[in-house]
Scaffold this motif. Structure first.
Motif, PDB file in Angstrom:
ATOM      1  N   TRP A  41      39.491  29.992   1.318  1.00  0.00           N
ATOM      2  CA  TRP A  41      38.126  29.509   1.483  1.00  0.00           C
ATOM      3  C   TRP A  41      37.396  30.492   2.372  1.00  0.00           C
ATOM      4  CZ3 TRP A  41      39.289  23.813   3.284  1.00  0.00           C
ATOM      5  CH2 TRP A  41      39.763  23.074   2.194  1.00  0.00           C
ATOM      6  N   ASP A  42      36.135  30.646   2.096  1.00  0.00           N
ATOM      7  CA  ASP A  42      35.294  31.442   2.979  1.00  0.00           C
ATOM      8  C   ASP A  42      34.041  30.612   3.219  1.00  0.00           C
ATOM      9  OD1 ASP A  42      34.413  33.481   4.510  1.00  0.00           O
ATOM     10  OD2 ASP A  42      34.692  35.037   3.012  1.00  0.00           O
ATOM     11  N   SER A  43      33.267  31.033   4.176  1.00  0.00           N
ATOM     12  CA  SER A  43      32.100  30.234   4.494  1.00  0.00           C
ATOM     13  C   SER A  43      30.876  31.121   4.648  1.00  0.00           C
ATOM     14  CB  SER A  43      32.353  29.460   5.790  1.00  0.00           C
ATOM     15  OG  SER A  43      31.149  28.903   6.238  1.00  0.00           O
ATOM     16  N   CYS A  44      29.782  30.685   4.039  1.00  0.00           N
ATOM     17  CA  CYS A  44      28.533  31.432   4.145  1.00  0.00           C
ATOM     18  C   CYS A  44      27.994  31.393   5.576  1.00  0.00           C
ATOM     19  CB  CYS A  44      27.497  30.876   3.181  1.00  0.00           C
ATOM     20  SG  CYS A  44      27.194  29.119   3.384  1.00  0.00           S
ATOM     21  N   MET A  45      28.613  30.585   6.425  1.00  0.00           N
ATOM     22  CA  MET A  45      28.185  30.512   7.810  1.00  0.00           C
ATOM     23  C   MET A  45      28.791  31.646   8.645  1.00  0.00           C
ATOM     24  SD  MET A  45      26.216  27.851   8.308  1.00  0.00           S
ATOM     25  CE  MET A  45      25.402  28.304   6.801  1.00  0.00           C
ATOM     26  N   PHE A  46      29.804  32.310   8.094  1.00  0.00           N
ATOM     27  CA  PHE A  46      30.464  33.367   8.849  1.00  0.00           C
ATOM     28  C   PHE A  46      29.712  34.692   8.688  1.00  0.00           C
ATOM     29  CE2 PHE A  46      34.833  31.149   8.160  1.00  0.00           C
ATOM     30  CZ  PHE A  46      34.496  30.204   9.099  1.00  0.00           C
ATOM     31  N   PRO A  47      29.512  35.420   9.782  1.00  0.00           N
ATOM     32  CA  PRO A  47      28.762  36.677   9.706  1.00  0.00           C
ATOM     33  C   PRO A  47      29.373  37.688   8.740  1.00  0.00           C
ATOM     34  CG  PRO A  47      29.019  36.000  11.981  1.00  0.00           C
ATOM     35  CD  PRO A  47      29.834  35.050  11.160  1.00  0.00           C
ATOM     36  N   LYS A  48      30.683  37.682   8.595  1.00  0.00           N
ATOM     37  CA  LYS A  48      31.306  38.714   7.762  1.00  0.00           C
ATOM     38  C   LYS A  48      31.234  38.415   6.272  1.00  0.00           C
ATOM     39  CE  LYS A  48      34.006  41.701  10.328  1.00  0.00           C
ATOM     40  NZ  LYS A  48      35.185  42.537  10.338  1.00  0.00           N
ATOM     41  N   PHE A  49      30.731  37.264   5.949  1.00  0.00           N
ATOM     42  CA  PHE A  49      30.754  36.812   4.561  1.00  0.00           C
ATOM     43  C   PHE A  49      30.137  37.834   3.604  1.00  0.00           C
ATOM     44  CE2 PHE A  49      28.953  33.877   1.215  1.00  0.00           C
ATOM     45  CZ  PHE A  49      30.156  33.509   0.680  1.00  0.00           C
ATOM     46  N   THR A  50      29.024  38.427   4.001  1.00  0.00           N
ATOM     47  CA  THR A  50      28.339  39.351   3.099  1.00  0.00           C
ATOM     48  C   THR A  50      28.302  40.777   3.632  1.00  0.00           C
ATOM     49  OG1 THR A  50      26.316  38.602   4.145  1.00  0.00           O
ATOM     50  CG2 THR A  50      26.812  37.693   1.991  1.00  0.00           C
ATOM     51  N   MET A  51      29.058  41.040   4.685  1.00  0.00           N
ATOM     52  CA  MET A  51      29.022  42.369   5.312  1.00  0.00           C
ATOM     53  C   MET A  51      29.589  43.436   4.378  1.00  0.00           C
ATOM     54  SD  MET A  51      28.681  43.867   8.508  1.00  0.00           S
ATOM     55  CE  MET A  51      29.512  43.225   9.939  1.00  0.00           C
ATOM     56  N   ARG A  75      22.657  39.356   4.693  1.00  0.00           N
ATOM     57  CA  ARG A  75      22.329  38.125   5.400  1.00  0.00           C
ATOM     58  C   ARG A  75      22.776  38.296   6.852  1.00  0.00           C
ATOM     59  NH1 ARG A  75      23.188  35.775   0.068  1.00  0.00           N
ATOM     60  NH2 ARG A  75      25.340  35.125   0.259  1.00  0.00           N
ATOM     61  N   ALA A  76      21.918  38.990   7.590  1.00  0.00           N
ATOM     62  CA  ALA A  76      22.346  39.515   8.883  1.00  0.00           C
ATOM     63  C   ALA A  76      22.383  38.468   9.995  1.00  0.00           C
ATOM     64  CB  ALA A  76      21.443  40.662   9.288  1.00  0.00           C
ATOM     65  N   THR A  77      21.561  37.465   9.928  1.00  0.00           N
ATOM     66  CA  THR A  77      21.563  36.478  11.014  1.00  0.00           C
ATOM     67  C   THR A  77      21.778  35.077  10.450  1.00  0.00           C
ATOM     68  OG1 THR A  77      19.216  35.916  10.952  1.00  0.00           O
ATOM     69  CG2 THR A  77      19.819  37.866  12.232  1.00  0.00           C
ATOM     70  N   GLN A  78      21.947  34.140  11.369  1.00  0.00           N
ATOM     71  CA  GLN A  78      22.226  32.774  10.953  1.00  0.00           C
ATOM     72  C   GLN A  78      21.049  32.183  10.176  1.00  0.00           C
ATOM     73  OE1 GLN A  78      25.194  32.472  11.430  1.00  0.00           O
ATOM     74  NE2 GLN A  78      25.669  30.375  10.887  1.00  0.00           N
ATOM     75  N   LYS A  79      19.888  32.737  10.392  1.00  0.00           N
ATOM     76  CA  LYS A  79      18.718  32.253   9.650  1.00  0.00           C
ATOM     77  C   LYS A  79      18.932  32.443   8.154  1.00  0.00           C
ATOM     78  CE  LYS A  79      14.274  34.003   8.460  1.00  0.00           C
ATOM     79  NZ  LYS A  79      13.313  35.081   8.694  1.00  0.00           N
ATOM     80  N   GLU A  80      19.299  33.651   7.780  1.00  0.00           N
ATOM     81  CA  GLU A  80      19.518  33.923   6.348  1.00  0.00           C
ATOM     82  C   GLU A  80      20.688  33.104   5.810  1.00  0.00           C
ATOM     83  OE1 GLU A  80      19.433  36.756   8.442  1.00  0.00           O
ATOM     84  OE2 GLU A  80      17.342  37.261   8.025  1.00  0.00           O
ATOM     85  N   ARG A  81      21.678  32.900   6.675  1.00  0.00           N
ATOM     86  CA  ARG A  81      22.872  32.178   6.200  1.00  0.00           C
ATOM     87  C   ARG A  81      22.557  30.710   5.964  1.00  0.00           C
ATOM     88  NH1 ARG A  81      25.497  34.879  11.000  1.00  0.00           N
ATOM     89  NH2 ARG A  81      25.272  37.016  10.347  1.00  0.00           N
ATOM     90  N   TRP A  82      21.766  30.146   6.854  1.00  0.00           N
ATOM     91  CA  TRP A  82      21.407  28.739   6.645  1.00  0.00           C
ATOM     92  C   TRP A  82      20.517  28.595   5.427  1.00  0.00           C
ATOM     93  CZ3 TRP A  82      21.970  23.715   7.346  1.00  0.00           C
ATOM     94  CH2 TRP A  82      22.981  23.326   8.228  1.00  0.00           C
ATOM     95  N   ARG A  83      19.621  29.549   5.262  1.00  0.00           N
ATOM     96  CA  ARG A  83      18.757  29.501   4.096  1.00  0.00           C
ATOM     97  C   ARG A  83      19.609  29.579   2.831  1.00  0.00           C
ATOM     98  NH1 ARG A  83      14.334  33.874   4.318  1.00  0.00           N
ATOM     99  NH2 ARG A  83      16.107  35.261   4.091  1.00  0.00           N
ATOM    100  N   GLN A  84      20.597  30.442   2.868  1.00  0.00           N
ATOM    101  CA  GLN A  84      21.478  30.582   1.718  1.00  0.00           C
ATOM    102  C   GLN A  84      22.212  29.268   1.449  1.00  0.00           C
ATOM    103  OE1 GLN A  84      22.303  32.488  -0.685  1.00  0.00           O
ATOM    104  NE2 GLN A  84      24.381  31.839  -1.226  1.00  0.00           N
ATOM    105  N   LEU A 125      12.830  37.861  -7.486  1.00  0.00           N
ATOM    106  CA  LEU A 125      13.955  37.413  -6.660  1.00  0.00           C
ATOM    107  C   LEU A 125      13.609  37.566  -5.179  1.00  0.00           C
ATOM    108  CD1 LEU A 125      16.997  38.977  -8.530  1.00  0.00           C
ATOM    109  CD2 LEU A 125      16.306  36.594  -8.517  1.00  0.00           C
ATOM    110  N   PRO A 126      14.235  36.742  -4.353  1.00  0.00           N
ATOM    111  CA  PRO A 126      14.004  36.913  -2.915  1.00  0.00           C
ATOM    112  C   PRO A 126      14.495  38.275  -2.433  1.00  0.00           C
ATOM    113  CG  PRO A 126      15.733  35.294  -3.347  1.00  0.00           C
ATOM    114  CD  PRO A 126      15.113  35.614  -4.647  1.00  0.00           C
ATOM    115  N   LYS A 127      13.883  38.767  -1.380  1.00  0.00           N
ATOM    116  CA  LYS A 127      14.269  40.099  -0.872  1.00  0.00           C
ATOM    117  C   LYS A 127      15.461  39.940   0.073  1.00  0.00           C
ATOM    118  CE  LYS A 127      10.944  41.898  -3.098  1.00  0.00           C
ATOM    119  NZ  LYS A 127      11.226  40.837  -4.103  1.00  0.00           N
ATOM    120  N   GLU A 128      16.586  39.808  -0.483  1.00  0.00           N
ATOM    121  CA  GLU A 128      17.769  39.583   0.347  1.00  0.00           C
ATOM    122  C   GLU A 128      18.910  40.478  -0.129  1.00  0.00           C
ATOM    123  OE1 GLU A 128      19.069  35.598   2.509  1.00  0.00           O
ATOM    124  OE2 GLU A 128      19.716  35.610   0.439  1.00  0.00           O
ATOM    125  N   TYR A 129      18.682  41.778  -0.051  1.00  0.00           N
ATOM    126  CA  TYR A 129      19.764  42.677  -0.472  1.00  0.00           C
ATOM    127  C   TYR A 129      19.727  43.979   0.282  1.00  0.00           C
ATOM    128  CZ  TYR A 129      15.796  43.587  -3.602  1.00  0.00           C
ATOM    129  OH  TYR A 129      14.553  43.781  -4.113  1.00  0.00           O
TER     130      TYR A 129
END
Lengths: 337, 281, 287, 147
Positions: free
Chosen positions: A265-275, A283-292, B277-281
């Motif tokens: 399992w992985d979580s979109c709440m973790f910073p490394k998720f999309t690194m 998705r550099a900050t928690q803002k983008e992660r929550w939005r996601q 699309l949203p600008k998220e990349y």
């Protein structure tokens, strides 16, 4: 398929019979609370539960699943596919919200390119639900198109009447489990109907789900995201306990010369998720992660599968260490300009 | 059982250093089983997950063209934090690895045939563009495209990858090739300047043409307005995106941009699609 | 009472632009709950509340912030703030600490948390303004051997067990772990930019729910808490699986106090135990 | 793996990792070798620049990946090549040692020692003792990672 009844006193006998044929998983009372777990005897089972702490997704999409084994010998890459389990599994006492989550997971993992591992487990598993007549404060299934008596994703649904269990068979696969049982009488049907109405009455929707998709379509740049995430501590409780969250990571594990490729399992709440390897993080900050997280559950999944990624089980609400309540988030978004 | 998570066994046939600092290498892989080779059909623009047992997997664009038989090429940059790219850079000719794929859509899926094509690349992002160029100029395919213009820029002459092929392409008269560097060295006789400026300068006709652009974000940012100025419609400006991907089949949930998955619905998106699309990349 | 005072202080701070944000508590969405909130607008200070459910350690939000912050701090929060200042995670000048003497926090059933029962620093150790009167500290009696009897009872009992019993307990507790990282993320002094369990090159800890890896993670985290843990209970409160983490974190605190005579988070100017040494530190375990 | 554990069961030769500081203990080990002192061959040495470089998690990691015992050795207090490295290390060792014992890792699995460059004899002695202690305990089972 005709509805059936099973006398309450015969339930344990019924389950015992199942244990002979299936690996039966049911709610079990443990130190950490009531959790879904394998039972070897009916004594372990605990049916006085509102909902289990863990969701049943871990039996279809385990927290860590070995994809294959390999030997790390010099200059080879031999891999061995793992063997299928022979015994079939049966999940007993799944709440309708979790059942609905399975229906959603099915869309993700069985459609387009089917996921071999999920498919194998899913084909091998019967899911028997237990209707929910004592919703918790955190429950909101009726707000997300579910219901305490929903049969979606289940093979059969049990409803607890005064003296009997009223059984609604949903799929062909489980029919044979109930052939020897009596058909339900008109009274039973009425009683179950009444319970259903009562339970639904107790669960007034807390937001209007119809509006949320439309709202989210234009909400990507909504300033509200700046605030929502602020108290989030970036842990994975919400996603790990969620019955519908299904994002995973693939990693190699080695000890000495041997290893296996696993998915966790992985979580979109973790910073490394999309690194990225280049250290760029979309998705550099928690803002983008929550939005996601919100967008994925209430917008993208709806668009791609026709279902929401939230089933209203309330686990994330109950266990969030900072009380970041998804219901409030949704309401705030709906109210925002 | 058809299991999309099992890697196809491959062997490294050749490794080429693309730069003198040796941080970019091109790996030529061959299939170990004929059967796999037959089943592996791909088009320029697609990618594969390179799998190194013990290290993991990383999504890499396929740099070879389907017209090049028997081998697959991948050009990989070394990143300090990249687990798989590091492991890959430590391998030798003869080592065995695996790949999964091909994944994603291709340039062809975006309706580029029977039109002119302008290929714009920057730095080491030229990999799938090499695949496309090689594919287009192959004798079987050349007549399926009108004019082919290639604009390729890098920071310095050394940062240009596929130097040998660039030389070959320069000699062809059925394509136009413009190679530019930000700053040349004493041996550099070619163009100097940034890619957007070169685009403006050579001003390829937007008439019945697709522009395919792949490079660092800053280059893309400044090139796209130039293309729009030249009259390229958003449907005809194609962009290849990259994202962290794990499964490659739209399940693992990390490479989405809006409701599109880069691994499944991409990696090639037209500007028109990206605008939605949203600008998220 | 305290609620009103906190609101007044926050309003003044924000109006006078002494701080950019006030971090405090507001009413939660569940009965018997409070939740952290960030107030930037003086008109919104009415959201701030104070009651016995304000258990979260707000110091958790401080590391690496750049703005000026007004923060509501209980005794344990204030000690965590001291640690963060000591370790350069936040500057004292950035903070306006609204200290609140605390009578202990309760869970949702209104039962005092067990870490509050043995708390010895109910009053904030550092503050700019104090809301309400100081409360009587509950200093445990010194034991003849120098250990505090009530405080360390649980740990000392555990120390006496056989290795296999100890290990069995560790395994049974940690096998509940689902690796959600909530204990780490709820902890104000787990502030590393990249935690050792997230490191990939080299990878310290495996990624699966393998028990050996889970134990490694927790031992590693607990070790890293030496000289940092103030026994605020944030980790156990956050843990969704009710793991008894304090059985282990308290040991670290106890060792810090008994081996190095260092009590965490009391004085900004004292160096943390691993940042200093004494020539006569005990070394009877070394051959 | 299987082959390995069978082998181990038969002869019961423990595997021990020794983290030796470059300036004293490693030189001590060298001296023991040059002096032809006999000591058990169960130890694999990993040289670290200073005992202060020892991340205590190395010990846990070693136990996790199948060693039966760990020895950490550095310069005597006051003799550190970097002046104070081992003083800092000593505090970390005290805590990790106490923590490991507290969670149930046997005391005899993890050892610490000060061995100077001139103490070849002491080095041989320490190794002998560590090996004996670990042998008595038998193969490590706790913490060992299996996949």
């Amino acid at each position: 398929m005709k509805s059936k009844v099973l006398a309450k006193k015969d339930l344990l006998k019924f389950i015992n019979k199942l244990i002979k044929e299936y690996d039966v998983f049911a709610p079990v009372k443990k130190e950490e609370g009531i959790v879904f777990s394998k039972i070897d005897k009916t004594d372990d089972m605990c049916l006085s539960y509102s909902n289990t702490k863990n969701s049943v997704k871990e039996f279809l999409l385990p927290q860590s699943e070995k994809l294959f084994r390999f030997a790390k010998k010099e200059n080879t890459n031999e891999i061995t596919d793992l063997k299928e389990k022979k015994r079939r599994s049966l999940l007993f006492g799944v709440r309708p919200c979790d059942g609905k989550a399975i229906a959603m997971l099915d869309k993700v993992f069985l459609e387009n390119i089917p996921d071999a591992y999920y498919k194998r487990r899913r084909k091998n598993t019967l899911i028997i639900g237990m209707a929910c007549d004592t919703p918790l404060q955190t429950c909101f299934c009726t707000s997300v198109e579910g219901g305490p008596f929903s049969i979606e994703g289940l093979d059969a649904l049990f409803v607890e009447l005064k003296e009997n269990y009223f059984i609604i068979p949903v799929t062909k696969q489980c029919e044979k489990l109930f052939v020897h049982l009596d058909n339900a009488s008109q009274e039973d049907i009425k009683e179950a109907e009444k319970l259903k109405k009562n339970a639904e009455k107790r669960l007034k929707p807390v937001f209007e789900i119809k509006d949320i998709k439309e709202k989210l379509d234009g909400a990507f740049d909504n300033p509200i995201w700046e605030e929502i995430h602020e108290k989030c501590i970036k842990c994975g409780i919400c996603t790990y306990l969620c019955p519908a969250c299904h994002c995973f990571d693939i990693q190699d594990e080695t000890v000495g010369e041997e290893g296996c490729r696993v998915r966790n399992w992985d979580s979109c709440m973790f910073p490394k998720f999309t690194m990225h390897a280049s250290s760029h993080n979309p998705r550099a900050t928690q803002k983008e992660r929550w939005r996601q997280r919100i967008m994925h559950k209430f917008n993208y999944l709806r668009e791609n599968t026709g279902m929401y990624g939230c089933v209203g089980c309330g686990r994330c609400v109950e266990y969030c260490p900072v009380n970041l309540d998804i219901r409030k988030v949704i309401r705030d978004i709906l109210e925002s300009k | 059982m058809n299991n999309p998570y099992l890697p196809i066994p491959m062997i490294i046939k050749n490794i080429t250093d693309e730069t003198t600092v040796k941080d970019i290498k091109t790996f030529e892989l061959a299939f170990l089983n004929k059967e796999d080779e037959k089943n592996f059909s791909y088009l320029p623009g697609q990618f594969a997950e390179i799998s190194i047992l013990g290290s993991g997997e990383a999504p890499i664009g396929i740099a070879s063209s389907p017209t090049e038989k028997e081998i697959l090429k991948f050009t990989v940059k070394w990143y300090e934090k990249g687990v798989v790219t590091n492991a890959l850079h430590n391998l030798f000719v003869g080592d065995k690895i695996g790949i999964r794929g091909p994944f994603g859509n291709s340039f062809e899926s975006k309706n580029i045939k029977n039109k002119s094509v302008v290929v714009i690349g920057g730095g080491f992002a030229f990999t799938t563009l090499r695949s496309l160029t090689t594919y287009m100029i192959h004798s079987h395919n050349r007549n399926k495209f009108e004019n082919i213009t290639i604009i390729y820029g890098a920071r310095s002459p050394d940062d240009l990858i596929y130097k040998k092929e660039l030389k070959e392409w320069a000699e062809r008269d059925d394509i136009k090739l413009y190679v530019t560097v930000d700053k040349g060295d004493k041996d550099w006789k070619g163009r100097e300047g940034f890619v957007p400026t070169v685009v403006e300068e050579v001003a390829p006709s937007a008439q019945e043409a697709s522009a395919i652009i792949c490079g660092p974000p800053i280059m893309i940012k400044f090139t796209i307005p130039k293309l729009v100025e030249l009259g390229f419609s958003p449907e005809n400006i194609l962009n290849s995106l990259e994202m962290r991907m794990k499964c490659g089949i739209g399940k693992c949930g990390r490479c989405n941009i809006g409701n599109k998955y880069v691994c499944k619905d991409g990696p090639i998106f037209s500007l028109a699609e990206l605008n939605d699309l949203p600008k998220e990349y | 009472m305290k609620t009103k005072k906190i609101q007044d202080i926050a309003r003044k701070l924000l109006k006078e632009k002494k701080v950019d944000v006030v971090i405090g508590f507001e009413k939660g969405t569940l009965p018997s709950s409070a939740t952290p909130c960030f107030i930037r607008n003086p008109d919104e200070v009415d959201r701030l509340i104070w009651n016995s459910f304000c258990g979260n350690n707000l110091a958790n939000y401080l590391p690496k912030r750049k703005d000026k912050i007004g923060i509501v701090a209980k005794g344990c929060d204030s000690r965590s703030i001291v640690v963060l200042i000591q370790e350069n995670q936040i500057k004292r000048e950035q903070l306006y600490i609204i200290g609140i003497p605390c009578d202990g926090m309760t869970d949702k059933n209104n039962v005092l948390h067990d870490y509050c029962l043995i708390c010895e620093h109910k009053n904030p150790v550092i503050y700019d303004v104090l809301v309400g009167e100081k409360v009587k500290e509950n200093k445990a009696q010194r034991h003849p051997e120098g250990l505090r009897d009530t405080k360390w009872q649980k740990i000392e009992d555990f120390e006496k067990k056989s290795s296999s019993d100890k290990w069995k307990y560790l395994e049974s507790e940690l096998s509940k772990c689902i690796r959600c990282n909530a204990c780490r993320n709820a902890c104000p002094t787990c502030y590393c930019k990249e935690c050792f369990i997230d490191q990939e090159k080299p990878r310290w800890v495996g990624t699966t729910n393998n028990l050996s890896d889970i134990i490694f993670f927790h031992l590693g985290r607990i070790f890293h808490q030496a000289g940092r843990c103030t026994d605020c209970g944030a980790c156990v409160r956050a843990c969704p699986m009710n793991i008894d983490l304090r059985q282990f974190t308290q040991k670290i605190t106890k060792d810090g106090e008994t081996l190095f005579d260092y009590e965490t988070g009391l004085d900004i100017d004292v160096k943390p135990p691993f940042a200093t040494f004494k020539e006569d530190d005990s070394e009877d375990f070394i051959k | 793996m299987n082959k390995n554990s069978k082998f181990r069961a038969k002869i019961r030769q423990p595997k021990i990792i020794a983290f030796l500081c470059n300036w004293c203990s490693y030189a001590g080990a060298d001296l023991a070798g040059i002096s032809r002192l006999q000591y058990p061959p169960n130890v694999r040495v990993i040289r670290v620049p200073c005992s202060g470089r020892m991340n205590p998690l190395y010990i846990i990691r070693a136990l996790q990946h199948g060693v039966d015992g760990v020895l950490v050795s550095g310069c005597h207090p006051g003799d550190c090549h970097y002046i104070t490295g081992n003083y800092y290390a000593r505090r970390k060792f005290a805590i990790i040692n106490s923590l490991l014992q507290y969670v149930g890792i046997e005391k005899e699995r993890v050892h610490f020692s000060w061995v100077s460059a001139s103490e070849g004899g002491k080095f041989a002695e320490v190794i002998k003792q560590v090996t004996e202690d670990v042998k008595k305990l038998g193969p490590a089972k706790k913490l060992v990672k299996k996949i």
